[in-house]
Design a protein around this motif. Sequence first.
Motif, PDB file in Angstrom:
ATOM      1  N   ILE A   1       0.664  69.870 -87.054  1.00 48.64           N
ATOM      2  CA  ILE A   1       0.210  68.477 -87.120  1.00 48.64           C
ATOM      3  C   ILE A   1      -1.077  68.322 -86.319  1.00 48.64           C
ATOM      4  O   ILE A   1      -2.044  67.702 -86.781  1.00 48.64           O
ATOM      5  N   ALA A   2      -1.116  68.897 -85.119  1.00 43.20           N
ATOM      6  CA  ALA A   2      -2.304  68.806 -84.278  1.00 43.20           C
ATOM      7  C   ALA A   2      -3.517  69.437 -84.958  1.00 43.20           C
ATOM      8  O   ALA A   2      -4.652  68.996 -84.763  1.00 43.20           O
ATOM      9  N   ARG A   3      -3.289  70.461 -85.745  1.00 45.54           N
ATOM     10  CA  ARG A   3      -4.375  71.159 -86.428  1.00 45.54           C
ATOM     11  C   ARG A   3      -4.783  70.479 -87.735  1.00 45.54           C
ATOM     12  O   ARG A   3      -5.673  70.948 -88.433  1.00 45.54           O
ATOM     13  N   GLY A   4      -4.119  69.360 -88.065  1.00 46.16           N
ATOM     14  CA  GLY A   4      -4.507  68.588 -89.242  1.00 46.16           C
ATOM     15  C   GLY A   4      -3.842  69.009 -90.528  1.00 46.16           C
ATOM     16  O   GLY A   4      -4.315  68.678 -91.616  1.00 46.16           O
ATOM     17  N   PHE A   5      -2.694  69.713 -90.431  1.00 46.68           N
ATOM     18  CA  PHE A   5      -2.049  70.253 -91.621  1.00 46.68           C
ATOM     19  C   PHE A   5      -0.818  69.457 -92.064  1.00 46.68           C
ATOM     20  O   PHE A   5      -0.056  69.925 -92.927  1.00 46.68           O
ATOM     21  N   GLN A   6      -0.607  68.274 -91.514  1.00 50.01           N
ATOM     22  CA  GLN A   6       0.521  67.460 -91.970  1.00 50.01           C
ATOM     23  C   GLN A   6       0.355  67.135 -93.440  1.00 50.01           C
ATOM     24  O   GLN A   6      -0.766  66.970 -93.935  1.00 50.01           O
ATOM     25  N   ASN A   7       1.481  67.018 -94.167  1.00 50.61           N
ATOM     26  CA  ASN A   7       1.414  66.810 -95.617  1.00 50.61           C
ATOM     27  C   ASN A   7       2.656  66.079 -96.091  1.00 50.61           C
ATOM     28  O   ASN A   7       3.606  65.890 -95.331  1.00 50.61           O
ATOM     29  N   ILE A   8       2.660  65.688 -97.361  1.00 53.58           N
ATOM     30  CA  ILE A   8       3.782  64.914 -97.892  1.00 53.58           C
ATOM     31  C   ILE A   8       4.824  65.778 -98.590  1.00 53.58           C
ATOM     32  O   ILE A   8       5.958  65.350 -98.769  1.00 53.58           O
ATOM     33  N   VAL A   9       4.452  66.995 -98.981  1.00 61.66           N
ATOM     34  CA  VAL A   9       5.382  67.844 -99.746  1.00 61.66           C
ATOM     35  C   VAL A   9       6.358  68.554 -98.830  1.00 61.66           C
ATOM     36  O   VAL A   9       7.569  68.573 -99.077  1.00 61.66           O
ATOM     37  N   ASN A  10       5.847  69.160 -97.769  1.00 57.92           N
ATOM     38  CA  ASN A  10       6.694  69.878 -96.817  1.00 57.92           C
ATOM     39  C   ASN A  10       6.325  69.418 -95.413  1.00 57.92           C
ATOM     40  O   ASN A  10       5.735  70.153 -94.622  1.00 57.92           O
ATOM     41  N   SER A  11       6.679  68.194 -95.092  1.00 57.18           N
ATOM     42  CA  SER A  11       6.227  67.532 -93.869  1.00 57.18           C
ATOM     43  C   SER A  11       6.713  68.275 -92.629  1.00 57.18           C
ATOM     44  O   SER A  11       7.883  68.671 -92.541  1.00 57.18           O
ATOM     45  N   TYR A  12       5.807  68.445 -91.662  1.00 56.72           N
ATOM     46  CA  TYR A  12       6.170  69.072 -90.400  1.00 56.72           C
ATOM     47  C   TYR A  12       6.906  68.076 -89.504  1.00 56.72           C
ATOM     48  O   TYR A  12       6.658  66.879 -89.540  1.00 56.72           O
ATOM     49  N   MET A  13       7.835  68.613 -88.693  1.00 60.36           N
ATOM     50  CA  MET A  13       8.658  67.790 -87.805  1.00 60.36           C
ATOM     51  C   MET A  13       9.308  66.644 -88.596  1.00 60.36           C
ATOM     52  O   MET A  13       9.210  65.474 -88.247  1.00 60.36           O
ATOM     53  N   ASN A  14       9.963  67.011 -89.673  1.00 55.79           N
ATOM     54  CA  ASN A  14      10.537  66.059 -90.607  1.00 55.79           C
ATOM     55  C   ASN A  14      11.867  65.533 -90.064  1.00 55.79           C
ATOM     56  O   ASN A  14      12.913  66.151 -90.262  1.00 55.79           O
ATOM     57  N   TYR A  15      11.820  64.387 -89.408  1.00 62.65           N
ATOM     58  CA  TYR A  15      13.033  63.769 -88.880  1.00 62.65           C
ATOM     59  C   TYR A  15      13.669  62.822 -89.901  1.00 62.65           C
ATOM     60  O   TYR A  15      14.721  62.262 -89.638  1.00 62.65           O
ATOM     61  N   TRP A  16      13.023  62.654 -91.032  1.00 64.66           N
ATOM     62  CA  TRP A  16      13.593  61.810 -92.083  1.00 64.66           C
ATOM     63  C   TRP A  16      14.683  62.571 -92.831  1.00 64.66           C
ATOM     64  O   TRP A  16      15.729  62.031 -93.161  1.00 64.66           O
ATOM     65  N   GLN A  17      14.423  63.856 -93.105  1.00 70.14           N
ATOM     66  CA  GLN A  17      15.372  64.672 -93.870  1.00 70.14           C
ATOM     67  C   GLN A  17      15.974  65.809 -93.052  1.00 70.14           C
ATOM     68  O   GLN A  17      16.996  66.358 -93.435  1.00 70.14           O
ATOM     69  N   GLY A  18      15.291  66.199 -91.970  1.00 63.50           N
ATOM     70  CA  GLY A  18      15.846  67.230 -91.115  1.00 63.50           C
ATOM     71  C   GLY A  18      15.436  68.635 -91.478  1.00 63.50           C
ATOM     72  O   GLY A  18      16.286  69.470 -91.785  1.00 63.50           O
ATOM     73  N   ASN A  19      14.146  68.927 -91.463  1.00 60.15           N
ATOM     74  CA  ASN A  19      13.686  70.301 -91.654  1.00 60.15           C
ATOM     75  C   ASN A  19      12.305  70.474 -91.048  1.00 60.15           C
ATOM     76  O   ASN A  19      11.738  69.532 -90.494  1.00 60.15           O
ATOM     77  N   THR A  20      11.773  71.694 -91.118  1.00 62.64           N
ATOM     78  CA  THR A  20      10.478  72.076 -90.537  1.00 62.64           C
ATOM     79  C   THR A  20      10.306  71.538 -89.122  1.00 62.64           C
ATOM     80  O   THR A  20       9.284  70.966 -88.774  1.00 62.64           O
ATOM     81  N   GLY A  21      11.342  71.741 -88.314  1.00 64.17           N
ATOM     82  CA  GLY A  21      11.267  71.381 -86.905  1.00 64.17           C
ATOM     83  C   GLY A  21      11.944  70.081 -86.531  1.00 64.17           C
ATOM     84  O   GLY A  21      12.154  69.818 -85.346  1.00 64.17           O
ATOM     85  N   GLY A  22      12.284  69.258 -87.496  1.00 64.88           N
ATOM     86  CA  GLY A  22      12.905  67.970 -87.194  1.00 64.88           C
ATOM     87  C   GLY A  22      14.399  67.983 -87.452  1.00 64.88           C
ATOM     88  O   GLY A  22      14.923  68.864 -88.142  1.00 64.88           O
TER      89      GLY A  22
END
Length: 633
Positions: free
Chosen positions: A86-107
């Motif tokens: 996220i800090a590097r500007g790579f956040q996205n809608i398909v495979n969201s980083y730190m996904n606390y909505w669904q629980g994946n990619t760190g969330g």
Amino acid sequence: MKKLIIIFSVLTLPTILSSCKKYLDIVPDNVATIDYAFRLRSTAERYLFTCYNYMPALGNFDGNPGNASGDEYWLPVTNGSNAWQIARGFQNIVNSYMNYWQGNTGGKDLFEGIRQCNIFLDNVGKVPDMTDRERARWTAEARFLKAYYHYWLFQMYGPIPLIKTNIPVGASKEEVYPPRDPVDACVNYIAEQLDLAAQDLPEKIESEVSELGRVTKPIALTVKAQLLVLAASPLFNGNPDHSGFKDPNGTLLFANTYDQEKWVKAANACKEALTLCESLGFKLYTFNPQFFQYKVSDTIKTQLNIRNAVTEKWNPEVIWGNTNSLAQSIQANAIPRGLDPSKTANSSTVGNIAPPLKIAEMFYSSHGVPITEDKTYDYNGRFKLRSGTLAYKLYLQEGYQTVALHFDREPRFYADLGFDGGIWYGQGYFNDKGTLFFVSSKKGQPASAQNQSSYSVTGYWPKKLVNFNNVIGDGTTYTIQSYPWPVLRLANLYLLYAEAMNEANGPSTEVYKYLNLIRERAGIPSVEDAWTNYSRNPNKFTTKDGLRDIIQRERLIEMAFEGQRYWDLRRWKKSTEELNKPITGWDLAQEDAPAYYREKVIYNQTFTTRDYLWPIPESELLSNKKINQNPGW
């Protein structure tokens, strides 16, 4: 929101709090039913602990979005948590980083956590072998956790669906897919749940051996204070960037106008929380050397006042310590290798979380004002070389050449940061020669890059997070004294109160009082004295706008490296300013001081207006047509 129709199965419960070290094992003959989970007090208690398990792991560097999502740390390119993407500007809608909505990619899946809390609230009344008082407390704990998970989702995504009750099996399609609730409705509901929880939570933990880490009334009131300060801040209070933003049904999700009354409510909530905390004996931590085996100077004592407020477990400043998230690995990430050159570089220490140079410049001068404002500080000459002298022997290695930026700084600079030539108190206290350890990180020195991952890319380390009782042993051993992550401490609450009071009423003796309590513990002059005597803008603290700037800087310094900066910059709407500055550090490939101390750009960070709210995962939007994407995504 398609997962809202899934019925909870005990067989798929995640692990409970690590402090309990058990699993919810209550299924006879392979038949899993909710009713069975609540037939006994013991099994119901395990279910409650499972509700705790969804708490974000804030003491784990990779599990705390506030750590690496912003600009407070940078990492070697071979490392990189989901948050750092996220800090590097790579956040996205398909495979969201730190996904606390669904629980994946760190969330973690916080909506699932809310569901578990609702199940507990629906069924705890069935448990036969417990007292009414105990039932009320457990109900309050689950209610708090439900509110806390809503709060976390809200601060990341903005307006969210409020899951007040679980959806029944026979629910219609209309019920299965709920819309988002407007910002004010979210805030009001979460605050209401925290108030209800506070009524039946204990004021303090009585059975400390078995219950430390469970929520209390001071925790609930302090989280409410945080929530209302967030709601009153520019991100959510009359934000023109989101004016007119509606859901697919035409419901306005953000209020279009600024509401001053929100700051008044926030100030009142902060005052209620701190009044209770102080009445229960919470106070700013100060180090007591009475039973300490070494003689401690006032200089070292001040540094330990600052470091131990975070690293000494259950000290009187910690309102909420998270026993489900111990600060263990983050300490290994924070300490440079080779502090004691007489011992093998510690294989268990990696020292790879690196504060950028701008964070080092953020700290005050020794006079307690920004180095850009101090009329006695040579800011333009901050990169000139100087050698440590006897006068600085507890801050800088005597005779060691370093940069002028490392001289004449406030005690928090030296307590919070490790750097080339800086003294590192602790980790065995003294080496065999009787002198203090210090960091040496130029090329070829012990703390320099020995491989592609275990080093600081900027030349700085967050010493604040490292327990000074850790011990460098023989060979490669490094013994870490872990501590429950301090989710909330009194200094945080004091600063929230000072901020809310200034926004509600402007400068006052009350605002100065709580700022100065923080500054006194940090070993710097009061706001009034520091700006009057040393600032190029001596009247700055007398105006609301000027004091706002002072409070925000004070907060960034005091709460440095605790996962707060990222969220504070967002709510103040300062991320587009701060997170568009380049990440810089020293030239690590150089062996001598003149070449090493050249500012080097490591990464050109970018942050746009859309980044103030995280994107909702695309798959969620495909399922729930009542929800639309956050602006800009």
